[in-house]
Design a protein around this motif. Structure first.
Motif, mmCIF file in Angstrom:
data_model
loop_
_atom_site.group_PDB
_atom_site.id
_atom_site.type_symbol
_atom_site.label_atom_id
_atom_site.label_comp_id
_atom_site.label_asym_id
_atom_site.label_seq_id
_atom_site.Cartn_x
_atom_site.Cartn_y
_atom_site.Cartn_z
ATOM 1 N N SER A 157 0.836 -1.198 0.000
ATOM 2 C CA SER A 157 0.000 0.000 0.000
ATOM 3 C C SER A 157 0.873 1.249 0.000
ATOM 4 O O SER A 157 2.001 1.237 0.499
ATOM 5 N N PHE A 158 0.332 2.309 -0.594
ATOM 6 C CA PHE A 158 1.038 3.584 -0.732
ATOM 7 C C PHE A 158 0.240 4.647 0.019
ATOM 8 O O PHE A 158 -0.963 4.806 -0.226
ATOM 9 N N ARG A 159 0.901 5.361 0.913
ATOM 10 C CA ARG A 159 0.248 6.422 1.669
ATOM 11 C C ARG A 159 0.566 7.755 1.005
ATOM 12 O O ARG A 159 1.734 8.117 0.841
ATOM 13 N N VAL A 160 -0.494 8.468 0.630
ATOM 14 C CA VAL A 160 -0.373 9.676 -0.186
ATOM 15 C C VAL A 160 -0.893 10.885 0.593
ATOM 16 O O VAL A 160 -1.961 10.816 1.221
ATOM 17 N N SER A 161 -0.154 11.991 0.552
ATOM 18 C CA SER A 161 -0.624 13.230 1.175
ATOM 19 C C SER A 161 -0.174 14.417 0.333
ATOM 20 O O SER A 161 0.576 14.268 -0.628
ATOM 21 N N ASP A 162 -0.642 15.611 0.730
ATOM 22 C CA ASP A 162 -0.214 16.844 0.063
ATOM 23 C C ASP A 162 0.468 17.777 1.062
ATOM 24 O O ASP A 162 0.456 18.995 0.904
ATOM 25 N N ARG A 163 1.090 17.215 2.083
ATOM 26 C CA ARG A 163 1.720 18.007 3.145
ATOM 27 C C ARG A 163 2.765 18.977 2.622
ATOM 28 O O ARG A 163 2.949 20.058 3.164
ATOM 29 N N SER A 164 3.471 18.589 1.574
ATOM 30 C CA SER A 164 4.550 19.435 1.053
ATOM 31 C C SER A 164 4.067 20.397 -0.035
ATOM 32 O O SER A 164 4.859 21.104 -0.639
ATOM 33 N N GLY A 165 2.748 20.406 -0.287
ATOM 34 C CA GLY A 165 2.212 21.257 -1.346
ATOM 35 C C GLY A 165 2.052 20.539 -2.668
ATOM 36 O O GLY A 165 1.576 21.108 -3.637
ATOM 37 N N GLN A 166 2.471 19.257 -2.708
ATOM 38 C CA GLN A 166 2.288 18.431 -3.895
ATOM 39 C C GLN A 166 1.673 17.097 -3.476
ATOM 40 O O GLN A 166 1.825 16.670 -2.332
ATOM 41 N N ASN A 167 0.982 16.467 -4.405
ATOM 42 C CA ASN A 167 0.399 15.158 -4.139
ATOM 43 C C ASN A 167 1.464 14.085 -4.374
ATOM 44 O O ASN A 167 1.821 13.802 -5.507
ATOM 45 N N GLU A 193 4.066 -5.957 2.792
ATOM 46 C CA GLU A 193 3.857 -7.086 3.693
ATOM 47 C C GLU A 193 3.804 -6.629 5.153
ATOM 48 O O GLU A 193 4.367 -7.250 6.043
ATOM 49 N N GLY A 194 3.110 -5.515 5.370
ATOM 50 C CA GLY A 194 2.925 -5.018 6.721
ATOM 51 C C GLY A 194 4.084 -4.221 7.288
ATOM 52 O O GLY A 194 4.013 -3.741 8.427
ATOM 53 N N ILE A 195 5.155 -4.057 6.533
ATOM 54 C CA ILE A 195 6.337 -3.344 7.017
ATOM 55 C C ILE A 195 6.399 -1.956 6.369
ATOM 56 O O ILE A 195 6.393 -1.826 5.151
ATOM 57 N N SER A 196 6.450 -0.921 7.204
ATOM 58 C CA SER A 196 6.461 0.463 6.741
ATOM 59 C C SER A 196 7.861 0.917 6.344
ATOM 60 O O SER A 196 8.811 0.774 7.123
ATOM 61 N N LEU A 197 7.979 1.479 5.143
ATOM 62 C CA LEU A 197 9.242 2.074 4.708
ATOM 63 C C LEU A 197 9.677 3.153 5.689
ATOM 64 O O LEU A 197 10.842 3.197 6.106
ATOM 65 N N LEU A 198 8.742 4.028 6.079
ATOM 66 C CA LEU A 198 9.070 5.160 6.940
ATOM 67 C C LEU A 198 9.558 4.695 8.308
ATOM 68 O O LEU A 198 10.585 5.171 8.809
ATOM 69 N N SER A 199 8.844 3.744 8.906
ATOM 70 C CA SER A 199 9.248 3.233 10.225
ATOM 71 C C SER A 199 10.588 2.512 10.148
ATOM 72 O O SER A 199 11.439 2.660 11.030
ATOM 73 N N SER A 200 10.770 1.722 9.099
ATOM 74 C CA SER A 200 12.027 0.990 8.936
ATOM 75 C C SER A 200 13.206 1.938 8.804
ATOM 76 O O SER A 200 14.266 1.712 9.392
ATOM 77 N N GLU A 201 13.016 3.013 8.020
ATOM 78 C CA GLU A 201 14.123 3.945 7.803
ATOM 79 C C GLU A 201 14.431 4.779 9.040
ATOM 80 O O GLU A 201 15.579 5.191 9.242
ATOM 81 N N ARG A 202 13.430 5.053 9.870
ATOM 82 C CA ARG A 202 13.713 5.732 11.143
ATOM 83 C C ARG A 202 14.692 4.910 11.972
ATOM 84 O O ARG A 202 15.634 5.444 12.568
ATOM 85 N N VAL A 203 14.459 3.597 12.009
ATOM 86 C CA VAL A 203 15.335 2.703 12.774
ATOM 87 C C VAL A 203 16.710 2.613 12.110
ATOM 88 O O VAL A 203 17.750 2.745 12.773
ATOM 89 N N GLU A 204 16.727 2.393 10.779
ATOM 90 C CA GLU A 204 17.985 2.222 10.052
ATOM 91 C C GLU A 204 18.858 3.472 10.117
ATOM 92 O O GLU A 204 20.049 3.405 10.465
#
Length: 207
Positions: free
Chosen positions: A155-165, A173-184
């Motif tokens: 799944s892909f999480r989409v927002s316009d927080r930066s002014g762009q979509n 498989e249930g593992i978040s790129l963002l959470s994983s990279e915070r740890v890494e």
């Protein structure tokens, strides 16, 4: 004797043209024309998935595929937000030039890392299945079908927080790129005693 300079004759056509041009410039400065909603989020990920599928079907080498994914990330991912979130509190105290260099290095690092992951999808395809409104963002679900393996969810999480979509996270498989990279990235930074410049230099060889 006073000689008055005649005012230019602005007819309705000229005024209308100026009004239209002013409006176009305002739109360009303001940002995206299309506000983010469920339909727009789905269309964004449809295009993204189409490019990923085309890349994995192209038969190009892993090196070229990773280069292609770096361009895809540049077009569709909110790399600035992902990179800053991965860096954590250190991002707030970093000098602007230092942070800019780190984000540029992170872009290559994350593209190589996920380029290798998507290289595993060669011979398969990703199919968008639906979109959910999560309040502050939209989550576009997809299923990945591989030869000789059971399908799994992406799944892909989409927002316009930066002014762009743009997408700011991928869940594989249930593992978040963002959470994983915070740890890494946190572990890499700790190993370098909080030195962002050293981390930036070393990211060129990681991923």
């Amino acid at each position: 004797m006073t000689i008055s300079t005649p005012m230019p004759n602005l007819n309705k056509t000229n005024l209308a043209r100026r009004t239209i041009l002013t409006g176009l410039v305002s739109c360009a400065v303001a940002g995206p024309v299309f506000a983010l909603d469920k339909r727009v989020a789905t269309q964004l990920v449809d295009r993204l998935v189409g490019e990923i599928n085309a890349a994995i079907d192209s038969g190009m080498s892993e090196t070229k595929l990773i280069g292609r994914f770096e361009r895809i990330f540049a077009d569709y991912a909110d790399v600035n937000i992902i990179a800053r979130a991965a860096l954590g509190p250190a991002a707030r105290s970093a000098e602007p030039a230092e942070l800019e260099a780190y984000v540029a290095a992170f872009r290559g690092y994350i593209a190589r890392k996920y380029g290798k992951r998507f290289h595993e999808f060669v011979g398969g395809k990703i199919i968008v299945t639906g979109t959910n409104d999560r309040g502050k963002f939209f989550e576009v679900m997809a299923v990945t079908e591989l030869r000789g393996s059971a399908p799994f969810d992406v799944s892909f999480r989409v927002s316009d927080r930066s002014g762009q979509n743009l997408f700011f996270d991928i869940i594989i498989e249930g593992i978040s790129l963002l959470s994983s990279e915070r740890v890494e990235i946190g572990a890499l930074l700790d190993a370098r005693k909080g030195n962002i410049a050293t981390l930036t230099r070393d990211l060129a060889d990681l991923g």
